[in-house]
Design a protein around this motif. Structure first.
Motif, PDB file in Angstrom:
ATOM      1  N   GLN A  78     -11.543  -2.776   9.802  1.00 17.69           N
ATOM      2  CA  GLN A  78     -12.405  -3.233  11.090  1.00 17.69           C
ATOM      3  C   GLN A  78     -12.810  -1.816  12.125  1.00 17.69           C
ATOM      4  O   GLN A  78     -12.105  -0.717  11.917  1.00 17.69           O
ATOM      5  N   ALA A  79     -13.862  -1.865  12.712  1.00 18.84           N
ATOM      6  CA  ALA A  79     -14.267  -1.007  13.655  1.00 18.84           C
ATOM      7  C   ALA A  79     -13.109  -0.246  14.689  1.00 18.84           C
ATOM      8  O   ALA A  79     -12.222  -1.313  15.053  1.00 18.84           O
ATOM      9  N   GLY A  80     -12.884   0.970  14.747  1.00 23.51           N
ATOM     10  CA  GLY A  80     -11.940   1.375  15.768  1.00 23.51           C
ATOM     11  C   GLY A  80     -10.594   1.250  15.268  1.00 23.51           C
ATOM     12  O   GLY A  80      -9.512   1.476  16.109  1.00 23.51           O
ATOM     13  N   LEU A  81     -10.365   1.054  13.874  1.00 23.16           N
ATOM     14  CA  LEU A  81      -8.725   0.990  13.437  1.00 23.16           C
ATOM     15  C   LEU A  81      -8.511   1.915  12.213  1.00 23.16           C
ATOM     16  O   LEU A  81      -9.386   1.889  11.284  1.00 23.16           O
ATOM     17  N   GLU A  82      -7.343   2.411  12.377  1.00 18.06           N
ATOM     18  CA  GLU A  82      -6.939   3.205  11.230  1.00 18.06           C
ATOM     19  C   GLU A  82      -5.751   2.615  10.636  1.00 18.06           C
ATOM     20  O   GLU A  82      -4.869   2.432  11.546  1.00 18.06           O
ATOM     21  N   LEU A  83      -5.332   2.901   9.213  1.00 17.16           N
ATOM     22  CA  LEU A  83      -3.992   2.484   8.803  1.00 17.16           C
ATOM     23  C   LEU A  83      -3.379   3.969   7.999  1.00 17.16           C
ATOM     24  O   LEU A  83      -3.877   4.733   7.591  1.00 17.16           O
ATOM     25  N   SER A  84      -1.979   3.719   8.518  1.00 24.84           N
ATOM     26  CA  SER A  84      -1.198   4.925   7.906  1.00 24.84           C
ATOM     27  C   SER A  84       0.096   4.188   7.343  1.00 24.84           C
ATOM     28  O   SER A  84       0.548   3.237   8.160  1.00 24.84           O
ATOM     29  N   ARG A  85       0.345   4.431   6.139  1.00 29.17           N
ATOM     30  CA  ARG A  85       1.450   3.793   5.385  1.00 29.17           C
ATOM     31  C   ARG A  85       2.225   4.611   4.570  1.00 29.17           C
ATOM     32  O   ARG A  85       1.564   5.342   3.767  1.00 29.17           O
ATOM     33  N   ASN A  86       3.471   4.580   4.599  1.00 31.32           N
ATOM     34  CA  ASN A  86       4.443   5.123   3.776  1.00 31.32           C
ATOM     35  C   ASN A  86       4.728   4.432   2.424  1.00 31.32           C
ATOM     36  O   ASN A  86       6.002   4.465   1.965  1.00 31.32           O
ATOM     37  N   GLY A  87       3.789   3.822   1.882  1.00 34.08           N
ATOM     38  CA  GLY A  87       3.949   3.030   0.807  1.00 34.08           C
ATOM     39  C   GLY A  87       3.042   1.876   0.683  1.00 34.08           C
ATOM     40  O   GLY A  87       1.821   2.059   1.047  1.00 34.08           O
ATOM     41  N   GLY A  88       3.586   0.657  -0.010  1.00 37.69           N
ATOM     42  CA  GLY A  88       2.650  -0.540   0.074  1.00 37.69           C
ATOM     43  C   GLY A  88       2.832  -1.546   0.894  1.00 37.69           C
ATOM     44  O   GLY A  88       3.264  -1.155   2.078  1.00 37.69           O
ATOM     45  N   PRO A  89       2.750  -2.855   0.859  1.00 33.67           N
ATOM     46  CA  PRO A  89       2.814  -3.667   1.859  1.00 33.67           C
ATOM     47  C   PRO A  89       4.050  -3.918   2.432  1.00 33.67           C
ATOM     48  O   PRO A  89       4.025  -4.402   3.371  1.00 33.67           O
TER      49      PRO A  89
END
Length: 606
Positions: A78-89
């Motif tokens: 979505q607009a305006g959202l970023e994801l950072s993840r140290n792995g999977g779900p």
């Protein structure tokens, strides 16, 4: 051996992205297809055309073609959202709204507040999608409506509500990395009673997220259950009961090579709401709710439990174009995290006024929270919209917000009891146009955050690893452009974020946040098939506050197709990261490369 500080432990958990990314939907369907009311912007139902906040709605049809395992995979598109993840779900996941910290987005499931009193913010990795019916995203500070935490915005997740005759469903799916999905449930209504119940099971062998430190595959296993029961007692009174439970078990690569690290992440919500329509103009809503989050790791021992309890009494009066709301709210937070056994509460009164007539729309909110630790906190917001031409509207808003420190930030070995609430002041302007299935919008914002809590050097606490401090200041500014248009038989959509989230003291970019993010999508009908394509591109970011570790920019292409095989059978196929792009959203953690997903769903019609 003394365990590592919680913020360092969380940063060390792994990254196995889901086998199927969520699609690039940012209000992508035509306006006529969207729900005509939203409730998250002001906590009361409003026609979408009257909402002054920057809002995105995601419906069930968009969720079903996403292939996402949890809510974070869906929202990152979505607009305006970023994801950072140290792995999977199942591993540590952060979602940055408009460049703000993960803890600055308030999250609700069916009106039930979800948060962790450890590092702060929603445990995104523990929120499943199986029974989600709709998601509403409100960007911009909303503390004058929701109190502490809503510095960047609010995300509210709604589970399914039973409607019509009894309708069961069963779905199965398979994908790369030996990923499997099974879901089943039913919903419906019978006179004054409506009901919904669903069960979801997701498993994956995963892949090796850190080849240099621990060469093994890191999989996950998720079980999710949700239910909803409603009783329309009479024309004026209604009772709703909702509940969810998710158990996500995942493997991750810790600090010791060869060690099979496991995490157990559990989230449960339970709520009851009584709604009364006393007159044609006056209504009352009383809700009582509780959420519990439990996070445990092994064989490296760590356990944290957060319990949130909430009581809300909201009154609403409508007359013509006027809407007045008055609410009383109590929130109780509790954290068990050895040796911490602490709790606190907040009592609040909130007032709101909305007006809409002709080209003019106004929304004013004022709230005062009395915190048991920090005393009074007053926040406010004013927004105005003017329709200056057919289909065109200009909007402006100002608002203040705050977030109190988590109990862990104050009372752990790395805590500082002298911490004070983080505060923000936001200004934004927008221009929007909509006509039929076409729409376009541009929003510019500037959010200044003070008393920012950071994890700094040793000193204010007894830990040699470092301590929490109110040493930071941040300026979050940017412009978001979004639009959708139907060209012939093709539905086009897209968003572009040009943002500059910076540390006001050093001038550095905030960690893991890009300055440019592009999201595009298109879908069309060919015979009995719906065919779609998505593009996501992100500029380079820095993995650390000093801006010395670079995370390269990347571009991804995803394809999906769905069709109705028979009257009751639906087939979905996806290819994500078509070009097999090698990229990272956290330094040192791999992403899965090209992945495939195939799902089949049976929904009998009686």
């Amino acid at each position: 051996m003394k365990k590592l500080p919680h913020p360092l432990r969380r940063a060390a958990l792994p990254l196995t992205l889901s086998c199927a990314f969520a699609p690039v939907f940012a209000q992508t369907t035509a306006a006529a297809d969207l729900p005509d009311t939203v409730v998250t912007a002001t906590r009361s139902a409003q026609p979408l055309a009257d909402v002054l906040a920057d809002v995105t709605l995601i419906d069930r049809a968009q969720i079903e073609v996403s292939g996402a395992v949890n809510i974070a995979d869906l929202l990152q598109r979505q607009a305006g959202l970023e994801l950072s993840r140290n792995g999977g779900p199942g591993t540590t996941t952060s979602l940055f709204m408009r460049g703000a910290e993960n803890r600055f987005t308030a999250v609700y499931i069916d009106g039930i507040r979800v948060d962790t009193q450890a590092t702060g913010g929603a445990p995104w990795e523990a929120i499943a999608l199986g029974q989600v019916e709709r998601v509403e995203i409100v960007r911009g500070p909303a503390a004058a409506v929701y109190g502490s935490d809503a510095i960047a915005g609010v995300v509210q997740i709604f589970t399914r509500k039973g409607e019509g005759p009894f309708m069961p469903y069963v779905g199965v799916g398979v994908g790369s990395h030996r990923t499997g999905k099974l879901e089943a449930g039913f919903s419906g209504s019978n006179g004054a009673v409506d009901y919904s119940l669903g069960l979801e099971r997701d498993t994956s062998r995963g892949f090796n997220s850190r080849q240099n430190s621990n060469p093994d595959d890191d999989g996950y296993r998720q079980t999710a259950l949700s239910g909803r029961l409603g009783w329309q007692i009479n024309k004026a009174h209604r009772l709703d009961l909702t509940g969810t439970h998710t158990d996500m078990k995942s493997q991750y690569d810790g600090f010791t090579a060869g060690l099979n690290d496991l995490s157990d992440n559990r989230l449960a919500t339970l709520g009851a709401t009584w709604s009364a329509q006393w007159t044609a103009n006056y209504s009352t809503r009383l809700s009582v709710s509780e959420s519990q989050h439990r996070y445990e790791t092994s064989p490296s021992s760590y356990l944290s439990k957060t319990t949130l309890r909430n009581v809300l009494l909201q009154n609403e009066w409508r007359q013509g174009g006027h809407r007045v709301t008055a609410a009383l709210e109590r929130r109780e937070d509790k954290l068990l995290n050895d040796p911490i056994g602490q709790g606190r509460h907040q009592n609040a009164i909130a007032l709101g006024y909305g007006y809409g007539s002709g080209p003019h729309t106004v929304q004013v909110n004022l709230r005062h929270d009395r915190d048991s630790e920090f005393g009074g906190q007053t926040t406010g917001g004013v927004a105005y919209g003017y329709g200056f031409a057919p289909g065109w509207r200009v909007t402006g808003a100002v608002g203040t917000a705050f977030r109190v420190p988590t109990l862990y930030q104050r009372f752990s070995d790395y805590g500082n009891p002298d911490l004070v609430p983080e505060k923000s002041r936001n200004v934004e302007l927008g221009v929007h146009w909509a006509q039929g299935a076409s729409r376009f919008g541009v929003t510019a914002y500037r959010n200044r955050v003070t008393n920012l809590i950071t994890f700094g050097a040793a000193g204010p606490c007894g830990s040699v690893y470092g301590c929490y401090e109110n040493t930071g200041r941040a300026i979050l500014r940017g412009v978001t452009l979004s639009g959708a248009h139907k060209l012939g038989g093709v539905n086009l959509r897209g968003s572009l974020d040009l943002q500059d989230p910076r540390d006001a003291a050093t001038g550095n970019l905030l960690a893991r946040r890009a300055k440019r993010i592009l999201k595009l999508g298109a879908d069309t009908r060919v015979a009995d098939w719906t065919l779609g394509a998505e593009v996501q591109a992100s500029s380079r970011r820095y993995d650390n506050a000093a801006n010395t570790t670079v995370l390269g920019g990347y571009g991804l292409v995803n394809l999906y197709a769905s069709t109705t095989l028979a009257r009751e059978w639906t087939l979905l196929a996806r290819i994500d990261n078509l070009g097999d792009k090698n990229y990272q959203v956290a330094s040192g953690y791999n992403t899965p490369g090209r992945t495939f997903y195939l799902g089949l769903r049976w929904t009998p019609k009686f």
